[in-house]
Design a protein around this motif. Sequence first.
Motif, mmCIF file in Angstrom:
data_model
loop_
_atom_site.group_PDB
_atom_site.id
_atom_site.type_symbol
_atom_site.label_atom_id
_atom_site.label_comp_id
_atom_site.label_asym_id
_atom_site.label_seq_id
_atom_site.Cartn_x
_atom_site.Cartn_y
_atom_site.Cartn_z
ATOM 1 N N CYS A 79 0.723 -1.160 -0.063
ATOM 2 C CA CYS A 79 -0.114 -0.024 -0.081
ATOM 3 C C CYS A 79 0.782 1.287 0.041
ATOM 4 O O CYS A 79 1.752 1.286 0.888
ATOM 5 N N PHE A 80 0.738 2.181 -0.769
ATOM 6 C CA PHE A 80 1.127 3.622 -0.862
ATOM 7 C C PHE A 80 0.238 4.515 -0.207
ATOM 8 O O PHE A 80 -0.778 4.595 -0.873
ATOM 9 N N HIS A 81 0.590 4.872 0.809
ATOM 10 C CA HIS A 81 -0.210 6.031 1.579
ATOM 11 C C HIS A 81 0.306 7.522 1.163
ATOM 12 O O HIS A 81 1.359 7.744 1.538
ATOM 13 N N GLY A 82 -0.422 8.264 0.481
ATOM 14 C CA GLY A 82 -0.305 9.528 0.198
ATOM 15 C C GLY A 82 -0.218 10.514 1.137
ATOM 16 O O GLY A 82 -0.473 10.285 2.120
ATOM 17 N N PRO A 83 0.480 11.784 0.742
ATOM 18 C CA PRO A 83 0.575 12.961 1.752
ATOM 19 C C PRO A 83 -0.737 13.219 2.725
ATOM 20 O O PRO A 83 -0.732 13.795 3.440
ATOM 21 N N LYS A 84 -1.943 12.934 1.791
ATOM 22 C CA LYS A 84 -3.133 13.450 2.390
ATOM 23 C C LYS A 84 -3.935 12.298 3.056
ATOM 24 O O LYS A 84 -5.058 12.142 3.187
ATOM 25 N N GLY A 85 -3.251 10.940 3.123
ATOM 26 C CA GLY A 85 -3.722 9.830 3.680
ATOM 27 C C GLY A 85 -4.567 9.079 2.484
ATOM 28 O O GLY A 85 -5.224 8.018 3.011
ATOM 29 N N GLN A 86 -4.171 9.626 1.160
ATOM 30 C CA GLN A 86 -4.906 8.509 0.163
ATOM 31 C C GLN A 86 -4.301 7.229 0.237
ATOM 32 O O GLN A 86 -3.068 7.144 0.504
#
Length: 394
Positions: A79-86
């Motif tokens: 899982c890649f978690h983006g800077p805004k939690g995406q």
Amino acid sequence: MHQVDVCIVGAGPAGSTLSHFLHKLNIDHLLIDKSQFPRDKICGDGITVDVLNVLKRIDPSLLEKFSQESEMLPSWGFCFHGPKGQELRYDFKEAGFPVAPFFTSRRMDLDDFLIRELPAGGSGEFWPETELKGLQRLDEGFDALVHRQGEEEKIRCKIIIGAEGEKPVVTRYLGLEHFREKDHLLAAIRIYYKDLQGFDPGNHLEFFFDPHLLPGYFWAFPLSNNEANVGLGMLSTSIAAKKINLKKSFEEIIQRNPHIAPRFEGAVALEKTKGWGLPIMTPKRKIGGDGYALIGDAGGMIEAFTGKGIGPGMMSARIASEHIEKAFAQKNFNFQAYHDHMYRYYRSEIKHTYRLQKSLKHTWILNPVMSLASWSPLTRYAEDRMIRDFLKWV
Ligand SMILES: Cc1cc2nc3c(=O)[nH]c(=O)nc-3n(C[C@H](O)[C@H](O)[C@H](O)COP(=O)(O)OP(=O)(O)OC[C@H]3O[C@@H](n4cnc5c(N)ncnc54)[C@H](O)[C@@H]3O)c2cc1C
């Protein structure tokens, strides 16, 4: 004096894999390491599908044994978690894949497994607690000066293989230039934890892109016994430019990041922060020449984006073994062809992952990327590399 055809310096995954292949080819060799095994190596402990493929090529029963070891934890996705939690999550089981594409294993266990499984009484030997201290070039081959369990000893060999990891020894003793450019070096820290929360039941590898840490990233990989390998890494040029202290950033992130902090409630650190360098792939680094070849981290075989180096290190050992076999058949001990082969093999990986690593500098790219999750370089990376890799190797 001990005489041997090939001397491999360093018994990490690259060196021990080469020994496995040379055993298969019945080529006389000696594998040395300054440590006694089992020994630790600072790492994220993420085992990718290319590792599984190389194990299978050594012997399908070796892969079978590996996957049955209780310390090796199968992992079904990432899982890649983006800077805004995406979240960009991929589960191979849900996608109908028959076997887990990843494992996690403490390096203490993985590296020891690879050594333990070397054939006894074959064409090679392993000497632990044997440190390379000098190298002299001869008309044909080399004299390697080693300290073996406190005693000085000389090893005469026709080919010397540098598999000594990130800190160059073989090139230094040969008086060759060793490419160490900050733009091709990542720095990372690791801490083992117990009772970290929030892992997927499929033991996914979790990558977090914190807005204050870009272009670096934070990872949390589940291990057996409810433990986890947690760390963060960043390109050395960015660390220098932003004057970042990785240990301090780590402490801040686990307190402040709303998607990471809750995972640490009740978790216990099992050690102090430990750091190490990751030399990333670039054809600027010369990895084969007259009588010598560099494999694994000694040859900078780390992928720029994820920091994956175990698989490429083992693959470089497999490819080097083919060139060693040819060298004896053709009586030509120049390893330029190995250098060319490796960079041909990894050409597209180098281009894409280095570009992706660089693009992480820009949060404005990563945010829309993570929310659209359809055309993004990150999705492309997931599809092109992680998923296609799986299909290619299985
Ligand atoms: C923090 C961190 C996280 C990482 N996470 C991952 C990950 O999750 N997945 C992944 O695939 N890769 C990861 N990597 C990269 C991976 O750890 C390396 O690519 C891998 O260890 C390379 O293996 P190697 O056999 O080339 O070298 P090493 O594993 O470093 O082994 C080198 C060996 O050489 C020996 N040696 C050194 N000098 C001498 C000498 N003078 N004489 C004799 N022996 C000597 C050492 O004792 C050592 O055993 C990570 C790296 C770091 C730093």
